[in-house]
Design an enzyme around this catalytic site. Structure first.
Site, mmCIF file in Angstrom:
data_model
loop_
_atom_site.group_PDB
_atom_site.id
_atom_site.type_symbol
_atom_site.label_atom_id
_atom_site.label_comp_id
_atom_site.label_asym_id
_atom_site.label_seq_id
_atom_site.Cartn_x
_atom_site.Cartn_y
_atom_site.Cartn_z
ATOM 1 N N GLU A 14 0.626 -1.242 0.012
ATOM 2 C CA GLU A 14 0.058 0.079 -0.083
ATOM 3 C C GLU A 14 0.894 1.482 0.041
ATOM 4 O OE1 GLU A 14 -3.352 -0.715 2.871
ATOM 5 O OE2 GLU A 14 -2.243 -2.272 3.300
ATOM 6 N N SER A 205 -6.564 -2.424 2.232
ATOM 7 C CA SER A 205 -6.694 -2.031 1.078
ATOM 8 C C SER A 205 -7.171 -2.958 0.078
ATOM 9 C CB SER A 205 -5.787 -1.055 0.426
ATOM 10 O OG SER A 205 -5.476 -0.027 1.211
ATOM 11 N N ASP A 323 -15.867 -1.486 8.697
ATOM 12 C CA ASP A 323 -16.450 -1.840 7.543
ATOM 13 C C ASP A 323 -17.488 -3.263 7.538
ATOM 14 O OD1 ASP A 323 -14.809 -0.103 6.385
ATOM 15 O OD2 ASP A 323 -13.529 -1.413 5.293
ATOM 16 N N GLU A 340 -14.136 -5.579 8.773
ATOM 17 C CA GLU A 340 -12.930 -5.346 9.265
ATOM 18 C C GLU A 340 -13.201 -3.961 9.830
ATOM 19 O OE1 GLU A 340 -10.429 -5.964 6.006
ATOM 20 O OE2 GLU A 340 -10.646 -3.944 5.128
ATOM 21 N N ASN A 342 -10.292 -0.474 10.045
ATOM 22 C CA ASN A 342 -9.108 0.266 9.662
ATOM 23 C C ASN A 342 -8.666 1.306 10.567
ATOM 24 O OD1 ASN A 342 -8.771 -0.763 6.503
ATOM 25 N ND2 ASN A 342 -10.888 -0.822 6.850
ATOM 26 N N SER A 351 -10.959 9.086 -0.700
ATOM 27 C CA SER A 351 -11.256 8.185 0.145
ATOM 28 C C SER A 351 -12.622 8.470 0.935
ATOM 29 C CB SER A 351 -9.971 8.286 1.136
ATOM 30 O OG SER A 351 -9.001 7.765 0.693
#
Length: 388
Positions: A14, A205, A323, A340, A342, A351
């Site tokens: 990433e 990602s 998420d 998940e 982040n 974004s």
């Protein structure tokens, strides 16, 4: 004026999107009146100070720009200590988001934005985060972890031990070749269902993620090795066809956790069934966010409640994105699943975290003030505790 060192890049896949996030954050910090020191971590792990008004397309790597970190004494360059009040890491993925960088900054006695060492590690390791969700009573999709030994056996390593997953099945340890992939796939499908989702346990990602609606042995094998990071585990989950992906943005203010969203991820027409790295960060055909989402108000409120609970239970600091999946064919009271968290979500122009916060009525100056303020507070708390 506070001086903020913005860390980006790193050795993870990433790297590029991290630098895109940093370019945007540097611009917003300058506009908000902060002093900014952009520091890029190269793909081989070296740190170099950049010029704040230069493009991120090229990394300046002259020897005199090399930055070192000193235990107990901050950041240094050319024999002089850099005037840094706080570090803002936007280092997505391995080594930057998994607690290792956070621990290094703590050893250097540097305040930093975002979650601490333990929360960052728990957030990065998806199965650990799912375990916390289970404890909180938040539904998760069924999953199985494949260890490095399991993956070695799957790749026909004759020295690899027989997978423990098979102990309850009548399977011969002598299987070889594609027969091993067939056996593994059969066992996983018996436990998780016919459609599978294969991903690294510790990555972000959507790097290395493959949806397998109707997997064969060879496709499954390719997916496992694409997800495999040496020494780490691979997570195999039940795949939900036509899944709806929703995201919540969280910002820790002085007296509350501001929750923005959820918003529904809309993929470009004709794209694959999961939110891939390319869809997230493509300049021309990237995913967009629909807010408010086309779901019942009660479901939206439930997702927001779940997101806040996870943020608090993991001990997150500053900001994060959580998420979720919704199974469109599921029962109304049992179709939401945690996917998940982040702890350093993308902060590029496209974004979803800043988009959702702006839907909540917040602009960058307030977002940055809250994120940096929580970083200073966490630093003060750590040093108060260490001095006792």
């Amino acid at each position: 004026m506070k001086n903020v060192a913005v860390l980006s890049g790193g050795r993870s896949p990433e790297h590029d999107v991290s630098r895109m996030s940093a370019e945007n954050i540097c611009k917003e910090l300058v506009a908000a009146g902060y002093g900014v020191l952009p520091i890029v971590i190269t793909r081989n792990g070296r740190w170099f100070l950049q010029d704040v008004h230069e493009s991120v397309a090229v990394i300046r790597q002259e020897a005199e720009r090399g930055v070192s970190i000193h235990p107990g004494d901050g950041l240094w360059m050319n024999g002089e200590k850099l005037a840094v009040d706080i570090v803002f890491p936007v280092t997505h993925g391995t080594e930057g988001e998994d607690g290792r960088l956070q621990a290094l900054l703590e050893l250097a006695h540097l305040p930093y934005a975002g979650s601490g060492t333990v929360a960052s590690m728990m957030g990065m390791y998806k199965n650990l985060a799912k375990d916390v969700a289970r404890i909180l009573g938040i539904p998760v999709t069924p999953s199985i972890l494949l260890s490095p030994d399991d993956i070695a056996w799957l790749g026909n390593d004759e020295d690899a031990p027989f997978p423990r997953l098979f102990t309850s099945f009548d399977i011969s340890p002598d299987s070889t070749g594609t027969a091993r992939a067939d056996l593994f796939l059969g066992v996983l499908q018996e436990k998780l269902g016919k459609s599978l989702l294969v991903k690294p346990e510790a990555s972000g990602s959507s790097v290395g993620v493959t949806a397998l609606p109707q997997p064969g042995a060879e496709i499954f094998l390719d997916a496992v090795f694409m997800a495999y990071i040496p020494g780490e585990r691979v997570l195999v989950e039940t795949f939900i066809p036509d899944v709806m992906e929703l995201e919540c943005a969280l910002l820790e203010a002085e007296d509350e956790i501001v929750t923005a969203g959820p918003g529904l991820v809309r993929k470009p027409a004709g794209e694959e069934s999961i939110l891939s790295y390319d869809i997230k960060y493509s300049v021309h055909r990237h995913a967009t966010m629909e807010y408010p989402p086309p779901i019942a108000r009660e479901e939206a409120e439930m997702i927001a409640t779940y997101a806040r609970s996870l943020f608090s239970a993991l001990g997150c600091t500053g900001y994060a994105r959580v998420d979720f999946f919704i199974d469109p064919s599921g029962k109304p009271d049992a179709r939401i699943f945690f996917n998940e968290i982040n702890t350093l979500p993308g902060l590029t122009d496209t974004s979803h975290w800043p988009f959702l916060m702006k839907c909540k009525g917040l602009e960058w100056p307030q977002m940055l003030l809250e994120i940096l303020s929580r970083g200073f507070e966490a630093y003060s708390l750590r040093h108060h505790e260490s001095d006792r």
